[in-house]
Design an enzyme around this catalytic site. Structure first.
Site, PDB file in Angstrom:
ATOM      1  N   LYS A  98       0.829  -1.203   0.000  1.00 44.57           N
ATOM      2  CA  LYS A  98       0.000   0.000   0.000  1.00 44.57           C
ATOM      3  C   LYS A  98       0.868   1.259   0.000  1.00 44.57           C
ATOM      4  O   LYS A  98       1.840   1.348   0.762  1.00 44.57           O
ATOM      5  CB  LYS A  98      -0.911  -0.028   1.229  1.00 44.57           C
ATOM      6  N   SER A 148      -9.483   2.304   2.659  1.00 45.48           N
ATOM      7  CA  SER A 148      -8.473   3.002   1.888  1.00 45.48           C
ATOM      8  C   SER A 148      -7.475   2.064   1.199  1.00 45.48           C
ATOM      9  O   SER A 148      -6.671   2.515   0.386  1.00 45.48           O
ATOM     10  CB  SER A 148      -7.705   3.964   2.805  1.00 45.48           C
ATOM     11  N   SER A 182     -10.475   0.124   6.658  1.00 42.77           N
ATOM     12  CA  SER A 182      -9.729   0.256   5.407  1.00 42.77           C
ATOM     13  C   SER A 182      -9.135  -1.033   4.855  1.00 42.77           C
ATOM     14  O   SER A 182      -8.664  -1.059   3.721  1.00 42.77           O
ATOM     15  CB  SER A 182      -8.609   1.292   5.574  1.00 42.77           C
TER      16      SER A 182
END
Length: 476
Positions: free
Chosen positions: A82, A157, A181
């Site tokens: 990420k 996210s 997320s």
């Protein structure tokens, strides 16, 4: 095997084939990069790519396996990371124009562990700006889309991570979860996503000290999630919050026959989409078929639980983003700017009130989990938001009615960030009519990580792994 078959191989299976010399890390990496070439323009799940370096590392991994040398737990796997954590000497943008030229000066603890175990970071996965949204688009990188239906978001996210796994452009990948997320994108993309208990996995400061914040794995199978979780977990000398001793999860479990499973369709106050309800009830029938008793419970929670969670997020997370307003406000996305402004207004008394509410919530959840092995509920009250959704101005409807909280009022994840010591795993429950997957959360007693994996593994074994055949993959 075709490229598609290679790219959707479970990570654990790829490792077994590497060891047997029936598959090379080079073959897998080449197929993964070719797959990215076909799908990236449609899905937009990557920010930075490191394909040339990844091929060089795949060749080194291939040589290790060929010579019978010692290999790491992730040796040769393409691992999506990420784009919010750090790898020294590599760019990290946090999805923001503010950091579009930033080069990391250190490596985040979890990334260091992945690299040490031979994971190959071929790409960074897209995030909303500063990871402060449950969808994934930014001014810097554009809109990331759900591979199952490009009109919708993969969630956020950790949306780029989920989209990459769902597309077959990472074997395994990382996420972080401060309000859902990891679990939201897992649900939106038909994946396994794990929010470990607070302190189980290390993180960077200052959010290692935020008990809502958790780093964790996303994967296409439960075994793969365990594989990455076992690498990420354990005490770290730079993170005072990490737990001793290191917990290593098994990859096989006893049946759950005789278990007592509590369930709540709405956690007391969420409005839940009818298709999500249907798929959740079908998932509960799977647990019954495995010999578990399933009983509906009343948590006694109200919308105050979500309000308190949002207050907490605004006070710490929002205030952190707000430090950029004076100098960089014009560069921020609409949603990040709105979140930062809320952070500026938050007061300490509001923060303390959120802690009071967390204790009130656990006063009902804790006793229930003493009587039941786990609690099951939907992960998200809707299948997915539109890909270009903006919480600063848009309001979703559920069953035809607008919801009160446009930020996370549709995600049933955030209350379990308040219940941060409880492990939570999201697994697929089915598809909506628009093709987008739905998911359920399995919530365990505090620090009883193995319980939620045991339930998830039993469910997956009964249902069969997603992505295992062409008809169970996105058509891209």
């Amino acid at each position: 095997m075709s490229d598609t078959e290679l790219c959707y191989l479970p990570a654990a299976e790829a490792l077994r084939l590497f060891r047997k010399k029936k598959l090379s890390p080079v073959e897998l990496m080449e197929a993964t990069i070719r797959r990215a070439g076909v799908t990236q323009a449609k899905v937009n799940c990557f920010t930075y790519t490191h394909f040339d370096e990844a091929m060089g590392l795949a060749r080194k991994a291939e040589a290790k396996y060929a010579k019978g040398r010692r290999t790491g737990a992730l040796e040769g796997l393409p691992v999506g990371i990420k784009d919010e954590s750090y790898i020294e000497g590599k760019p990290t943008s946090n999805g923001s124009l503010v950091f579009k030229d930033y080069i990391a000066t250190h490596t985040s603890p979890m990334n260091a562990r992945i690299l040490k175990e031979g994971g190959i970071v071929h790409a960074r996965t897209a995030t909303p700006e500063f990871s402060c949204a449950g969808y994934t688009w930014s001014r810097l990188w554009g809109v990331t889309r759900n591979p199952w239906n490009l009109k919708f978001t993969p969630g956020g996210s950790s949306g780029g991570t989920a989209a990459s796994l769902s597309t077959g452009t990472s074997a395994i990948a990382t996420g972080s979860d401060i309000g859902g997320s990891i679990r939201i994108p897992a649900s939106n993309c038909g994946l396994v996503g794990y929010k470990p208990p607070y302190g189980r996995n290390p993180d960077d400061p200052p959010f290692n000290l935020d008990f809502y914040c958790h780093t964790g794995p996303l994967a296409r199978t439960v075994e793969d999630a365990i594989l990455l979780q076992n690498v990420m977990a354990g005490p770290h000398p730079l993170d005072i919050a990490t737990l001793r001793p290191k917990l290593t999860l098994p990859t096989s479990f006893k049946p759950i026959k005789g278990w007592k499973i509590a369930f709540s369709m709405d956690l007391g106050f969420y409005r839940v989409d009818r298709e999500v309800q249907k798929n959740t009830l079908a998932a509960l029938d799977v647990f019954r078929s495995l010999g578990a008793e399933v009983h509906e419970v009343d948590l006694g929670w109200t919308e105050e639980a979500l309000d308190a969670s949002m207050t907490y997020l605004e006070h710490l997370f929002g205030a952190s983003v707000s430090r950029l307003l004076a100098e960089h406000g014009s560069k921020l996305t609409t949603y990040a700017r709105a979140f930062a402004k809320k952070g500026q207004k938050s007061k300490a008394v509001d923060f303390v009130r959120s802690l009071d509410m967390a204790n009130r919530m656990y006063s009902t959840l804790g006793p229930i989990l003493e009587d039941y092995n786990v609690l099951v509920c939907p992960t998200s009250a809707i299948p997915a938001l539109p890909a270009d959704y903006d919480q600063s101005k848009d309001v979703p409807k559920i069953n035809g009615k607008p919801i009160r909280n446009a930020f996370l009022g549709w995600a049933m994840t955030t209350p379990f960030n308040a219940m941060s010591r409880c492990p939570v795993i999201s697994i697929p429950s089915g598809h909506a009519r628009n093709g987008v997957p739905t998911g359920i959360q399995i919530v365990g007693r505090t620090y009883c990580d193995a319980d939620v994996f045991q339930a998830a593994m039993a469910y997956e074994t009964a249902q069969g792994q997603w992505y295992r055949s062409e008809g169970m993959r996105p058509k891209l």
